[in-house]
Design a protein around this motif. Structure first.
Motif, PDB file in Angstrom:
ATOM      1  N   GLU A 210      -6.687 -14.282   3.319  1.00 15.29           N
ATOM      2  CA  GLU A 210      -5.858 -13.074   3.269  1.00 15.29           C
ATOM      3  C   GLU A 210      -6.728 -11.848   3.000  1.00 15.29           C
ATOM      4  N   ASN A 212      -5.873  -7.841   2.021  1.00 15.26           N
ATOM      5  CA  ASN A 212      -4.802  -6.943   1.603  1.00 15.26           C
ATOM      6  C   ASN A 212      -5.411  -5.568   1.334  1.00 15.26           C
ATOM      7  N   ARG A 368       2.779 -15.529  -1.707  1.00 17.01           N
ATOM      8  CA  ARG A 368       2.784 -15.880  -0.288  1.00 17.01           C
ATOM      9  C   ARG A 368       2.899 -17.397  -0.206  1.00 17.01           C
ATOM     10  N   MET A 387       0.941 -14.040   8.681  1.00 14.92           N
ATOM     11  CA  MET A 387       1.717 -12.821   8.482  1.00 14.92           C
ATOM     12  C   MET A 387       0.819 -11.620   8.701  1.00 14.92           C
ATOM     13  N   GLN A 389       1.441  -7.707   8.212  1.00 14.24           N
ATOM     14  CA  GLN A 389       2.427  -6.803   7.639  1.00 14.24           C
ATOM     15  C   GLN A 389       1.815  -5.427   7.429  1.00 14.24           C
ATOM     16  N   ASP A 390       2.514  -4.417   7.906  1.00 15.36           N
ATOM     17  CA  ASP A 390       2.102  -3.022   7.727  1.00 15.36           C
ATOM     18  C   ASP A 390       3.287  -2.285   7.115  1.00 15.36           C
ATOM     19  N   LYS A 391       3.122  -1.882   5.855  1.00 13.07           N
ATOM     20  CA  LYS A 391       4.252  -1.347   5.106  1.00 13.07           C
ATOM     21  C   LYS A 391       3.904   0.052   4.590  1.00 13.07           C
ATOM     22  N   GLN A 421      -1.326  -2.846   3.959  1.00 14.92           N
ATOM     23  CA  GLN A 421      -1.523  -3.722   5.110  1.00 14.92           C
ATOM     24  C   GLN A 421      -1.955  -5.101   4.616  1.00 14.92           C
ATOM     25  N   THR A 422      -1.326  -6.122   5.167  1.00 15.69           N
ATOM     26  CA  THR A 422      -1.630  -7.496   4.764  1.00 15.69           C
ATOM     27  C   THR A 422      -1.824  -8.359   6.001  1.00 15.69           C
ATOM     28  N   GLU A 423      -2.916  -9.109   5.999  1.00 10.18           N
ATOM     29  CA  GLU A 423      -3.190 -10.093   7.046  1.00 10.18           C
ATOM     30  C   GLU A 423      -3.393 -11.435   6.361  1.00 10.18           C
TER      31      GLU A 423
END
Length: 486
Positions: A210, A212, A368, A387, A389-391, A421-423
């Motif tokens: 991950e 972040n 997660r 996942m 995710q772009d928040k 942003q999370t990958e």
């Protein structure tokens, strides 16, 4: 009128043929009348020369046997009447009946108390037809297995089934048990002592990777003013709250004040924050378990969360787990596939979403997780969770009316902005594993404690060193390698 009948003797050859046919006929009749091998005896005659002996017999439940004695019986004793009962028809004839499964002794004594004979009787439950049908069904539906069935009938309809033998995999064993339950009526009537012949140990490697990234921006102005004219004074305050979107508060920034000495004062405080953060998480837990057995792993800890306050003010805490947690149950299939029930979770403590109540600060957790059931071949990798995710969250607090004024309205509002942003990807790889006598390399094998001089003058806790061209290093190095100082 006189009739004469002349009897002629047969020829010697014809006589021999007739005598041979008669012998064959007598032998055939004797074979038909003789009991088959292993047949249960229904009659026993105790001979005169067998007085005082012990007879070992077997009798099926709800079956009877006739016993003829050489002398009259004066007393009959059955040690276990619940297993077999005795009924005397005459003084020399008794009928023994099997009541329930078990072992018992029956003593026959004459009128003087002397022993006539002792029956060492074993009463057994018969194997029902369900056992034969079940064994054939298992062999037909689960090829390659060597599962045997022992079945007895209790009462009129209750079948008790015992499964023995060997099966190739745990999956075959589960299927055989499922079939047996259908025949026996319920799982309580099935006893399973089947042995698994194949390798049933599975090693699962899970990779959690991950990245972040987080950007936080805050901007706000707090205005405080006071006006005094004679005995009349008035004051106002504009303190827009920060942290509504990010949960972060700051006191960064300068403060400017104005006082004209005539009762008019004004103070402005600028609050500004810009923060950038990045988190890299890489966890690779590995677990080994046998087929059908759950295994769990946790690398982390627990943190207290207040859940209750009594009348005296005492606080009750409940501990919550955090860290890298893995739970999986493998099933080895007969077709070479591996069935995996995987539940993995990565959690960490964070201030985002937490809050403070009096002197107690309650932290939140960022979690997660992925939970699924898959089938795959040993050595293959599968991404069970991912996942991207772009928040973006932002919040503006302002004084009504004045905050809408162009340009000057910035003095009466604050802005809270966060961009996250999370990958994340979770990959599982199963392997068929077998016990090994080789000792694996341990993390402490290459640890060397620093000496007193290095610890005092250089502040080292450990030494990491190697000689060029040799030695095992905890890392990949190229070129000339000498001393590595932390």
């Amino acid at each position: 009128m006189r009739e004469e009948i002349t009897m002629t003797s047969p020829s010697p050859a014809l006589a021999r043929r007739k005598s041979g046919w008669l012998a064959l006929l007598i032998l055939a009749v004797g074979m038909a009348a003789a009991p088959t091998q292993g047949a249960e005896p229904a009659y026993l005659k105790v001979a005169n020369n067998s007085i005082g002996s012990t007879q070992h017999l077997e009798l099926q439940v709800n079956k009877s046997m006739i016993i003829d004695l050489p002398v009259a019986a004066g007393e009959v004793i059955a040690s276990q009447p619940s297993v077999a009962t005795v009924v005397m028809r005459t003084k020399t004839r008794a009928i023994v009946q099997g009541v329930a499964g078990g072992d018992t002794n029956i003593f026959f004594m004459d009128t003087k108390g002397n022993n006539i004979t002792v029956l060492d009787l074993k009463v057994f439950q018969p194997r029902s037809d369900v056992g034969n049908a079940l064994e054939a069904a298992i062999a037909r539906n689960i090829p390659g297995s060597a599962i045997k069935v022992e079945s007895v009938l209790l009462g009129d309809s209750t079948n008790r089934v015992v499964l023995t033998g060997t099966a190739i995999s745990q999956d075959d064993l589960a299927r055989a048990t499922q079939i047996a339950v259908q025949f026996a009526g319920s799982a309580e009537n099935v006893a399973n002592i089947v042995t698994i012949s194949g390798n049933q140990q599975v090693k699962l490697k899970v990779t959690v990777a991950e990245i972040n990234r987080e950007t936080v921006k805050q901007m706000g102005i707090n205005l405080d003013g006071q006006i005094s004219v004679g005995p009349v004074s008035a004051s106002f305050a504009n303190t827009p709250a920060l942290g509504g979107a990010t949960g972060v508060t700051t006191n960064n920034g300068p403060t400017v004040g104005f006082d004209n000495g005539a009762g008019i004062s004004l103070e402005a405080q600028l609050k500004a924050l810009e923060r950038q953060g990045a988190v890299r998480t890489l966890a690779e837990p590995t677990l080994t378990a046998t087929s059908g057995t759950e295994a769990s792993f946790l690398a982390g800890g627990e943190f207290p969360v207040p859940t209750e306050i009594d009348n005296d003010g005492n606080i009750t805490y409940t501990f919550k787990e955090f860290g890298v947690k893995l739970t999986f149950t493998p099933t080895v299939k007969s077709n070479g596939l591996l069935g995996l029930a995987v539940d993995t979770e990565v959690s960490e403590l964070t201030t985002e979403g937490g809050f403070t109540v009096g002197p107690i600060t309650i932290q939140a957790t960022k979690k997660r997780s992925a939970k699924t059931t898959v089938e795959m071949r040993p050595g293959q990798s599968l991404a069970i969770g991912g996942m991207l995710q772009d928040k973006i969250r932002q919040q503006i607090n302002q004084l009504p009316g004045l905050g809408n004024v162009p340009i000057l309205g910035a003095l009466f509002r604050s802005r809270d902005f966060i961009h996250a942003q999370t990958e994340l990807v979770i990959v599982v790889t199963p392997y068929m594993d077998a016990p090994s006598s080789t000792q694996p390399e341990l993390p402490t094998d290459s640890y060397v404690v620093a000496g007193d001089a290095e610890a005092i003058f250089l502040g080292h806790l450990e030494n990491m060193y190697a000689v060029s061209g040799g030695g095992d290093l905890r890392g990949s190095y190229q070129g000339s390698v000498g001393f590595v100082l932390d």
